[in-house]
Write an enzyme that holds these catalytic residues in place. Structure first.
Site, PDB file in Angstrom:
ATOM      1  N   ARG A 202       0.805  -1.260   0.067  1.00  0.00           N
ATOM      2  CA  ARG A 202       0.208   0.062  -0.078  1.00  0.00           C
ATOM      3  C   ARG A 202       0.951   1.142   0.117  1.00  0.00           C
ATOM      4  O   ARG A 202       1.964   1.063   0.633  1.00  0.00           O
ATOM      5  CB  ARG A 202      -0.794  -0.058   1.151  1.00  0.00           C
ATOM      6  CG  ARG A 202      -1.821  -1.376   1.497  1.00  0.00           C
ATOM      7  CD  ARG A 202      -3.487  -0.905   1.361  1.00  0.00           C
ATOM      8  NE  ARG A 202      -3.835  -1.929   1.474  1.00  0.00           N
ATOM      9  CZ  ARG A 202      -4.558  -2.596   2.296  1.00  0.00           C
ATOM     10  NH1 ARG A 202      -4.886  -1.573   3.637  1.00  0.00           N
ATOM     11  NH2 ARG A 202      -5.429  -3.662   2.284  1.00  0.00           N
ATOM     12  N   GLN A 216      -0.886 -10.804   3.644  1.00  0.00           N
ATOM     13  CA  GLN A 216      -2.285 -11.130   4.089  1.00  0.00           C
ATOM     14  C   GLN A 216      -2.556 -12.676   3.825  1.00  0.00           C
ATOM     15  O   GLN A 216      -1.835 -13.361   2.917  1.00  0.00           O
ATOM     16  CB  GLN A 216      -3.092 -10.311   3.171  1.00  0.00           C
ATOM     17  CG  GLN A 216      -3.688  -9.030   3.570  1.00  0.00           C
ATOM     18  CD  GLN A 216      -4.787  -8.170   2.949  1.00  0.00           C
ATOM     19  OE1 GLN A 216      -5.068  -8.892   1.873  1.00  0.00           O
ATOM     20  NE2 GLN A 216      -5.375  -7.461   3.386  1.00  0.00           N
ATOM     21  N   VAL A 259     -18.076  -8.120  -0.828  1.00  0.00           N
ATOM     22  CA  VAL A 259     -18.852  -8.916   0.136  1.00  0.00           C
ATOM     23  C   VAL A 259     -20.153  -8.496   0.487  1.00  0.00           C
ATOM     24  O   VAL A 259     -20.217  -7.219   0.675  1.00  0.00           O
ATOM     25  CB  VAL A 259     -18.121  -9.499   1.471  1.00  0.00           C
ATOM     26  CG1 VAL A 259     -17.052 -10.406   1.217  1.00  0.00           C
ATOM     27  CG2 VAL A 259     -17.802  -8.159   2.237  1.00  0.00           C
ATOM     28  N   ALA A 313     -15.882 -15.121   2.124  1.00  0.00           N
ATOM     29  CA  ALA A 313     -14.418 -14.992   1.797  1.00  0.00           C
ATOM     30  C   ALA A 313     -13.892 -14.248   3.416  1.00  0.00           C
ATOM     31  O   ALA A 313     -14.829 -13.377   4.169  1.00  0.00           O
ATOM     32  CB  ALA A 313     -14.065 -13.929   0.674  1.00  0.00           C
TER      33      ALA A 313
END
Lengths: 347, 807
Positions: A202, A216, A259, A313
């Site tokens: 990032r 991650q 999501v 997820a």
């Protein structure tokens, strides 16, 4: 004869007592009990005695031999014990000196944590997939229901690839492992249970809790009949395997464009047990990961019929998990690679 | 979004204590990051609403006065003050009075510091308390003047009851711009606590002329502006807003300006609709045109900064030129000032993408742009304009023009969704009672019509642009009902085995071997600097991948090699310890045209310094090439690879005589050796550094976990030593190969146990001593057989390598 035996006995016992080491003891044994020793000779002489004396003399001589043999053995073991002690004393070492340790290195704490996470999920039936770190904008955002100029893009400050390879921001360093949800669903068809570990990037200033490069682990389950209850089940199990059976978890609504419904999972603070402290910012809860049911649009984007299949997820930051586990208070330690830090994780 | 509960209460009854309310909001997706208590430290018996009865001059100081204050007690109190807004001769003002013992903020301390007020003699006059500024009460940084409370403030009540408040700092998710407003949060609270929701009543007399006679509105670029409304208020008096309005704005994080500007900000905070007020008389030609900038190049915004425009920047223009950057900031020329008499109120809907781009290009994010860029309700502008007009009239007087000028493209139809209640169970895993579903959705503003049992047509309120399909409705029901209600169930096992990358298994296996070899795993940044690359002086066929918007010059290039990062890590650690042995297994990035780069898993090793850790039994030895090579051999063999070899290498980054390629079969896997000392020096390392870098994917392609079993011979082995003298140039590996070939079929191994140079070995030669092991699988070898083989070995060494048997 009996007199002779008696005096021999006295002399033998006296000399036995006088012998102080195994040499003199062996000498004594030869003198009295050896083939040519006094007692052996005595026994040989019995046969030449008058018949009426023989039984008594024989008995006395045999008794003497047995007694001296026994005394010898007792003495021998006493001397042996004494000599053993003496030898031990002579060879004594300082057992508190450090041992010769084999020189073994250690895995980076992120690797250790990744292995633990993957292992826990693999016991719940999840496979592993790895995707590219340099990604298309389309995979990192577009197919995840975040078209260009979508306000949610501000949730991820992005590092873009410069020309000649990147053109108009179409190529970037993935900001999360979520694009691999798309890649997994393109690669395999349901039933899907997979976790995706990997580096993410990032455009972000670093501080004690932020790094511009981090790991991650993404998780994805797509099948018929997958529900949010399963999401809660899997993630609750994960937290308890990772941080202990007694952990409490909290799911709350949160927003991620890919999501719906979206969730965020927290566990009760492992430092204060939920009473509130600096680590949990006095909330009693530690946010662990973002999650949710795979957005029907994301399923449509990869050609999976959302009327037949559902999925969940999730994505978690690996350093955060490692920090909580080991009570590391600054994320910048991970990529500074100071051996004084790394050597603390010899696991 | 800062939400003062005192404001929230205008629209919804607060039934819960603040902590519980905050928890409910957090659980429903509106995380309350902080609960701020205004007036937490105002002791109820020490800080009061007071009223000035008289202001007397201070006998010893011109700039001080003595205020006689009534605070409801039997006696008045006389306090000394230096406030310029308390003047001799005045009376009747309501003030905030603090008495001895009150805890206040020290207005002069550089950082917020509290102090306890004590009776003090000021220039000879005893002051038992003080009238307070906002800063002293921790309300704001305002310390020029003391607070003058509204005239209707009840004298003698504790100030905490009058100005005390609780402010929730709420993180509003990006898909809910409707909740960047007090009203939006109130709607959520109503649904969460089953309370009534009361939006403000917008109603006022329209006494002025028709608005459309006062201003003409034209939307020239309707792709970027779907709706523009203009309201007009004539004859306003510009002055500060009522004190409580100012307090609300400050509590919500905005600075009060004047009554008109405050009304626009107040409405934005209240309804979530950004509003802009123009000085009507500065709008040339009484005409508003919404258009792209095109040839307008610059524009001065009301913060006084002249900004460059882009052709696509959406502007608000009048008949002659731009007056505002649409949705971002107004212009200096047309802003509302003390002299403004007539006000034009803009309440519009702009294209979110356009506003986002403009705001980013200009580097200007405002409360307005933050809202517009998330997409606002196209039905909201008229309400916003009217509400602003109502408040301006209330706070600044004037007459409101009749109606609104409302220009818009066809409004989008109300969205409807067919919703089967079974969807809830399909997503969540449990069913919800019909009544609960309709109650939750109803409270949130959805209209439900039951088409058939268990199936509704749901009409989505216009402010909920985020709700487009049944899954969105599922979330609404589940989050308001609470995720706590969702059961925890284990997922069924998949009906087919799941994927696992073969390479990852080898990566993990390799790491374990390297750790067992005493190496520490490091993880370094994937982006490196030009400088780091230059120091290594490596060249690549294609330009390297780089980041278009790097954070610092340190992290620009996607590394094509791990060596520089690893060397830097080594150099860093050598500052703290004598010996360092590290490795990294990570990706390097090799560009490809018109495609994502190849990301190749690469292994790099670096070591330098002491071979062993300091100990009471150890010996001191520096690490060398063979320490590195030994690790590589161990790794390669543990990966089940036997057909590997080391070939002398000459590469720029390495030291020529101490470097080798690792080859497996025909594949060159990578390089290992002593680092070029010039490079080490560039990294301030004086030690000899040994490094290796391998294409791990190539290495792993040869790996195997299968080991071919060979029976262990039950017959004795015969060990014989030989020492041979060969030319210095002959590699030991050559000697070993000749021995192994000549010793067939019974030679099992040839272990080099001594390497010797010097007398009596002639110069230019070296002596190699081997321990040879001979063994047969089916019988005991005879002396004769062994002697014959040994002689053949010696003969072959002589013939092929010119070796001579030593001693």
């Amino acid at each position: 004869m009996l007199e002779k035996i008696k005096s021999l006995r006295e002399k033998a016992i006296q000399e036995l007592e006088a012998s102080a080491d195994s040499n003199s003891l062996e000498e004594w044994k030869r003198t009295y009990l050896g083939k040519k020793g006094f007692v052996t000779q005595l026994l040989r002489q019995i046969g030449s005695l008058p018949p009426e004396e023989r039984p008594k003399a024989g008995e006395a001589a045999n008794l003497l031999r047995d007694e001296l043999t026994q005394l010898y053995e007792e003495k021998a073991s006493a001397i042996k014990e004494a000599e053993r002690l003496q030898a031990a004393k002579a060879q004594a070492i300082d057992v508190t000196l450090p041992g010769r340790r084999p020189q073994i290195g250690a895995l980076h704490p992120v690797t250790q944590t990744l292995r633990e996470i993957i292992e826990i999920f693999s016991r719940m039936g999840f496979g592993v997939y790895e995707g590219p770190e340099v990604e298309w904008d389309e995979y990192n955002f577009g197919l995840l229901n975040i078209p260009p100029e979508h306000p949610a893009r501000d949730m991820w400050d992005t590092l873009y690839i410069a020309p000649p390879y990147g053109k108009d921001g179409n190529m970037l360093l993935r900001t999360h492992t979520s694009p691999d949800q798309i890649r997994v669903m393109e690669l395999t068809k349901p039933p899907i249970r997979v976790v995706v570990p990997g580096r993410c990037y990032r455009h972000e200033a670093t501080d004690a809790s932020h790094e511009w490069m981090f790991y991650q682990v993404e998780g994805l389950a797509v099948d018929k009949g997958i529900t949010m209850a399963h999401l809660k089940g899997v993630l609750t199990t994960f937290v308890r395997e990772m941080f202990g059976k007694e952990r409490k978890v909290r799911f709350r609504c949160d927003y991620f464009p890919f999501v719906e419904p979206g969730a965020d999972m927290a566990m009760d603070c492992i430092v204060c047990g939920g009473k509130g402290c600096r680590v949990c910012k006095f909330t009693g809860w530690l946010e662990i990961l973002g999650a949710g049911m795979v957005h029907p649009q994301v399923l449509r984007n990869v050609g999976i019929d959302p009327n037949i299949y559902t999925g969940f997820a999730f994505g978690m930051g690996v350093e955060r998990i490692a920090m909580l586990k080991h009570k590391i208070d600054d994320i910048r330690y991970f990529y500074a690679n100071d051996l004084r830090f790394l050597k603390q994780f010899r696991a | 979004m800062k939400v003062p509960l005192s404001w929230l209460k205008d629209y919804v009854e607060i039934k819960l204590p603040p902590e519980q309310l905050a928890y409910k909001l957090t659980m429903a997706g509106f995380e309350v990051a902080e609960i701020h208590r205004v007036g937490e430290l105002w002791d109820r018996d020490k800080v009061f609403v007071g009223q000035i009865v008289e202001v007397k001059p201070h006998p010893n100081a011109d700039r001080l006065t003595i205020a006689v204050v009534d605070y409801g007690a039997s006696e008045l109190v006389e306090v000394v003050t230096g406030a310029p807004n308390i003047k001799v001769g005045q009376s009747g003002q309501k003030v905030a009075l603090a008495l001895a013992g009150a805890r206040l903020v020290d207005p002069y301390a550089p950082q917020k510091t509290y102090f306890t007020l004590k009776p003090t003699k000021i220039r000879g006059v005893l002051s038992p308390g003080m009238v307070c500024s906002e800063k002293e009460l921790d309300l704001s940084d305002e310390h020029e003047t003391v607070i003058i409370l509204p005239d209707d403030a009840p004298v003698g009540i504790p100030l905490a009851d009058y100005l005390g408040d609780i402010i929730l700092d709420i993180e509003v998710p990006t898909n809910r711009p409707d909740c960047l407003s007090i009203l939006g949060i109130a709607r959520e609270v109503a649904a969460l606590t089953d309370a009534e929701f009361h939006p403000p009543i917008i109603d006022y007399p329209e006494e002025g002329p028709e608005a459309k006679e006062l201003v003409e509105v034209e939307i020239a670029d309707s792709d970027l502006c779907s709706r523009y409304t203009a309201a007009v208020v004539l004859g306003v008096e510009i002055k500060p807003s009522p004190y409580l309005v100012q307090r609300r704005l400050r509590a919500a994080g905005m600075r009060p300006i004047n009554n008109v500007v405050d009304a626009t900000n107040y409405v934005m905070l209240e309804l979530g609709q950004p509003i802009h007020a123009f000085d009507y008389d500065k709008i040339r030609g009484r005409k508003i045109i919404v258009r792209r900038a095109r040839e307008d190049r610059t524009f001065t915004t009301l913060d006084g900064i002249t900004r460059s425009l882009f052709p696509d920047t959406l502007l608000i223009a009048d008949a002659e030129g731009p007056v505002a950057i649409a949705g971002v900031m107004g212009g200096m020329e047309s802003e509302v000032t003390d002299k403004t008499k007539n006000v034009l109120i803009e309440s519009a809907n702009f294209n979110r993408v356009s506003i986002r781009r403009t705001s980013r290009l200009l580097g200007l994010r405002t409360e307005a742009s933050l809202r517009f860029e998330k997409g606002l309700d196209p039905y909201l502008p008229p309400e916003g304009g009217k509400r602003t007009a109502q408040l301006i009239k209330e706070w600044a007087g004037g007459t409101i023009a009749k109606g609104l000028v409302d220009v818009h493209t066809p409004l989008p139809p109300r969205r409807t969704i067919t919703f089967h209640l079974s969807e809830l169970e399909r997503f969540i895993g449990i069913s919800y009672p019909k009544e609960q579903v309709s109650s939750i959705l109803g409270k949130l503003g959805f209209e439900l019509k039951e088409e058939e049992p268990q199936t509704y047509t749901v009409t989505v309120p216009t402010h909920r642009g985020d709700v487009t399909e049944p899954a969105d409705l599922v979330e609404e029901v589940a989050r308001i009902a609470g995720y706590d209600l969702i059961p925890t169930e284990m997922i069924p096992a998949p009906s087919s085995p799941q994927i696992f990358p073969e390479l990852l298994k080898w990566e993990e296996a390799a790491k374990d071997v390297l750790v067992a070899c005493g190496l520490y795993e490091v993880k370094t940044y994937a982006l490196i600097s030009q400088e780091l690359l230059d120091q290594f002086g490596l060249s690549y066929p294609l330009p390297l991948l780089s980041v278009a918007n790097p954070m610092t010059p340190e992290h620009v290039f996607l590394r094509p090699t791990l060596l520089p990062s690893l060397l830097r890590t080594l150099a860093y650690n050598l500052r703290f310890q004598d010996g360092v042995k590290i490795f990294e297994l990570a990706r390097v990035y090799l560009p490809r045209e018109n495609d994502l780069p190849q990301e190749r898993i690469t292994l790099a090793i670096a070591m330098a310094g002491e071979a062993e850790e300091l100990s009471w039994f150890g010996s001191s030895r520096r690490l060398d090439f063979f320490d590195l090579k030994g690790v590589v051999e161990e790794l390669v063999e543990r990966m089940g690879i036997s057909n590997y070899q080391f070939i002398p290498a000459d590469e720029r980054a390495f030291f020529p005589g101490q470097t080798a390629w690792l080859k497996v079969g025909e594949d060159t896997i990578g390089i290992l050796g002593k680092l070029n000392p010039d490079i080490a020096e560039a990294f301030e390392v004086e030690e000899e550094v040994f490094m290796a870098e391998f294409n791990f994917e190539a290495l792993a392609s040869h790996a195997s976990s299968r080991r071919e079993f060979k029976p262990v011979s039950r017959y004795p082995a015969v060990v014989q030593d030989i020492a041979v003298v060969v030319d210095e140039e002959i590699p030991a590996e050559e000697v070993r190969k000749v021995i192994m070939e000549a010793g067939k079929p019974f030679i099992r191994s040839a272990v080099l146990f001594d390497l010797y140079r010097g007398k009596p070995v002639p110069p230019g030669k070296k002596s190699l001593a081997y321990s040879l092991t001979f063994q047969a699988d089916d019988r005991t070898l005879t002396d004769k057989e062994v002697t014959k083989l040994r002689e053949r070995v010696i003969r072959e060494l002589e013939r092929k390598l010119g070796a001579t048997l030593r001693g």
